[in-house]
Design an enzyme around this catalytic site. Sequence first.
Site, PDB file in Angstrom:
ATOM      1  CE  LYS A  34      -3.962   2.119   2.534  1.00  0.00           C
ATOM      2  NZ  LYS A  34      -4.486   1.950   3.910  1.00  0.00           N
ATOM      3  CB  SER A  82      -8.245   3.809   2.799  1.00  0.00           C
ATOM      4  OG  SER A  82      -7.202   3.222   3.966  1.00  0.00           O
ATOM      5  CB  SER A 110      -8.482   0.996   5.714  1.00  0.00           C
ATOM      6  OG  SER A 110      -9.120   2.369   5.936  1.00  0.00           O
TER       7      SER A 110
END
Lengths: 145, 485, 481
Positions: free
Chosen positions: C73, C148, C172
Amino acid sequence: MLATGGERGNARLVECRQPGAHDRGIFYATFCRRAGMAPVCSNPKHEITTVSLTADDVRKVARLARLGLDEGAIAEYATQLSSILDVVDHLETADTDNVEPMSHPLDLTARLRPDVAQATVDREAFQAIAPDTAEGLYRVPKVIE
Amino acid sequence: MNWEAVIGLEVHIQLATQSKIFSSAPTAYGAEPNTQANAVDVAMPGVLPVINEQVIRMATLFGLAINADIAPRSVFARKHYFYPDLPKGYQISQFELPIVANGHLDITVGEGATKRIGITRAHLEEDAGKSLHDVFDRATGIDLNRAGTPLVECVSEPEISSAAEAAAYARKLHSLVTYLGICDGNMQEGSFRVDANVSVRPVGSAEFGTRTETKNVNSFRFLEKAIEYEIERQIDVIEGGGKIVQETRLFDPTTGETRSMRSKEEAHDYRYFPDPDLLPVAIDAAFIEAARAELPELPGAKAERFEAEYGLSTADAAALTASRVWADYFEATVAAAGADKAKLGKPASNWINTELAGVLNRDGLSIGEAPVSAAQLGGLIARVDDNTISGKIAKQVFDALVAGEGESADAIIEAKGLKQITDSGAIESFVDEAIANNPDQVQQYLDGKTKVVGFLVGQVMKASKGKANPKEVNQMMVEKLNAMA
Amino acid sequence: MMHERSIAELIAARAAGEFSAADITAAYLDRIDTHADTLNALITRTDAAARERAAALDARADGALAGLPIIHKDIFCTKGVKTSCASRMLDNFIAPYNATVVERLHAAGTVTLGKANMDEFAMGSSNENSFYGAVKNPWNLDFVPGGSSGGSAAAVAAGLAPAATGTDTGGSIRQPAAFCGVTGIKPTYGRVSRYGMIAFASSLDQGGCFARSAEDCAHVLTAMAGFDERDSTSVERDVPDYASQLTGDISGLTIGLPREYFAEGLEAGSREVIDAAIDQMKALGANVVEIDMPHTDLAVSTYYVIAPAEASSNLARFDGVRYGYRCADPVDLDDLYTRSRAEGFGPEVQRRIMMGAYVLSAGYYDAYYLKAQKTRRLIAGDFHDAFAKVDLIAAPVTQAPAFPIGEKADDPVAMYLNDVYTLPASLAGVPGMSVPAGFVDGLPVGLQLIAPWFEEGRLLNAAHSYQQATDWHTRRPPGFE
């Protein structure tokens, strides 16, 4: 900015709909939410609408956060933040008397680091990604003191 | 109207650690810009603070030394404001739960009287970097080397009533932290920074006046001047019908005046909240006891011991113990002079407080830079004590030591042939010579003007180049003159 | 096909000489070539570095995951590689150091294929708040992948990598795992180092991972987790080999179903999927009981005070002075600050910064921030009470499957309410997972499993046992087989 109420009472930013009835059309009305009361105007006959956050409030927090916003954005954020605060206001329903605030998920205390200096600063690498440097210094527009 | 001043001091004490409070970068002063600011100090994204144990230990020592409460649990909080030398946009400080609270310091006011000044709290925080406004024409330069240096902010109660008391408090605090070894005390480099909150009120009034905060005072003398100026200024403003504005003022050492610092200062809203990157600091009894065991002898206790052990006057003991380095120098001097502390203390104190202090003062040196070591001075005092040299010759030897003319007092005495003459035969010939060369003075003595013996002894000392033992000379001279009567 | 294999199979096949790390990397880079742009799942590709790394590993292989491709990420700092947090603010930020998570996985032998798209500064539940554009759900390109960590979830779902890292502050990892039909785990707060993981809300942020199965997650998490002296909130506690805890046996385990998670709001289709999953757990020998977690309804309001407060503070360092975005030609310092921050941050980030500054400001602190810290303790108390009675909690991850891109984009409150089932575990700091459990109208539905603090092994074993009996986690989105 005025404070909202404490544990039992509550205060709500309200706007009185009665034209010219008060010096300031927007003010805080205190009431007791737990007793099931709703905020009312100082003159209970006047109709009110609740407002959570004014454009002025947004201007103040934007200033605190150094966000340069135009008037259109301020108005839009006032509406959005008000609706978020409406959700947040649900906190008032909780009885938190004698509840310790929880600032961390694990109730641990600090682990301390031995006082050993490590000279591992790579200034060149750090400043290669800086917007403006000279003579090893970060540069900003001149600050007048 | 009669006015009285109400003064509180906030002192930033830089802790003498190897590494920073929340990062492992070194704390040394004067490095190339931004070479001692690591990723944590520069506030790179994703980096995290870790508390330095030494900082907690030093704060604990400080708390013990001012008889304060050490918080079993203290919390670091974030204080938010934007400034380019504050890289995170917040300073990690302590707000609701400081590590030290409710202490006090006793200061000397006038001869022998003491006054207790309360210390509200002392909390830990990180220093900011430096903004350099003079390096570039149209830009301010930011050096983050100082960012993250550990500070104790020590806040006094508003119980100080004069500029002199403020200076006495600051000196005492300075002496204490250097004694504890937690601060190098260097005011020029900003290791010990004093801000003065000053207000005035009519004598006897219970209410406080509006206060100002004076910053940038980097010596005790300036502190006294700044506060004196500020008290006068405030009284003038009020008596002139004006009002004191609550503001930050800057002391200007060149004019001796304070001036308002910011014209359009924004109202601050620091939005303190507990730093979620750090956990509460727990200090248990064992940690406190370990710190207590490390506490050095503090100035008050040391002064009392100096009076008892070395037979010093209260004033001398106070002067010598005001700084740990001076006190250590004194003790090392006596130890080098001999075993009899009660006998050697007084001369050692005199030498240090007058001759040595004079030299240091003249050359602008600190005691740490003294040209004469404690061992050298002790060796000199030993030679006076055992009558090898007279006090007068001792001064010559001292000057020679200062000038670096010899390794020790003994070496200088030997090289210059300054050894006192105690051989009675040699003294006798000097005495006879003086009597023979000064018949008029001898006659005066015989006529009853016995004071003239001083002159005759002086002649002997001159002839012996000061090396004759003056006590023996005096004794023999009087005996011989009386025999002539 | 290479991308059909489990992590254990990949490692074993490579060890047996069936193929090299270079082969594995090449195969996944091919899939990235084919699919990454369609999904907008990656912000940065590191193909050349990946090939080089794989070749180096083939020359001298070490580490439990030697040769395993992974996607990080873009919130994890990667040395020498752009680390943007999907923000214009960090569009030019080349991290000068690695996050601990990146370092640990590197030490285990992983090969980084690229950096995953995400919501800007991890603020969002749909991956629409990215400076680099929305990520698409591989199951239906008109739908959001969740957020997210949407890029990470979409990448694993589409087979662009066997595993990806993510972070979970209020859901997330779990929510995008559910929306994309992959397995995702958020460990106990403090289990995985936060060093070098760009902070959103420090007391909630926790790194974790996505993979196709619980077993794969176990391998990755074992390498990621562990004490880090650079993170004060990291816990000094041994990390077990999670894979060795996968017995496949959950008989006798007591699973609690909190009534509050099955009340009004949970859509019927999702409810059916969850009910079926719970029946499956019963069939595997688990005891299932209903429990009460009475403070669940406070989670949204508590979270939307605490997270923005911490975020407003954490994001104060992005000021255009030392790195990151600086506005053009600032006339003075104030202009530099206000314009760099207004131009550098997207609207959702600005909203949360202002919300946070507001709840911390003078006069409001007690009513909002302090109050929320107290309600947070009440919520954590629910978990303490629950885990006194049950070994594990099972619940839905979301009220409904993924929603169409744009549907909630203009309504922050609707977006926030979407997190209602994932926030409580984040506030309490307990570990949670999303496990693929079925579909509604072709969109995946996730089963949420929550374990007591530091019981990731139990959590992974329950998910693994379920996956031994079902095949939902093996399904591939059409077009990405």
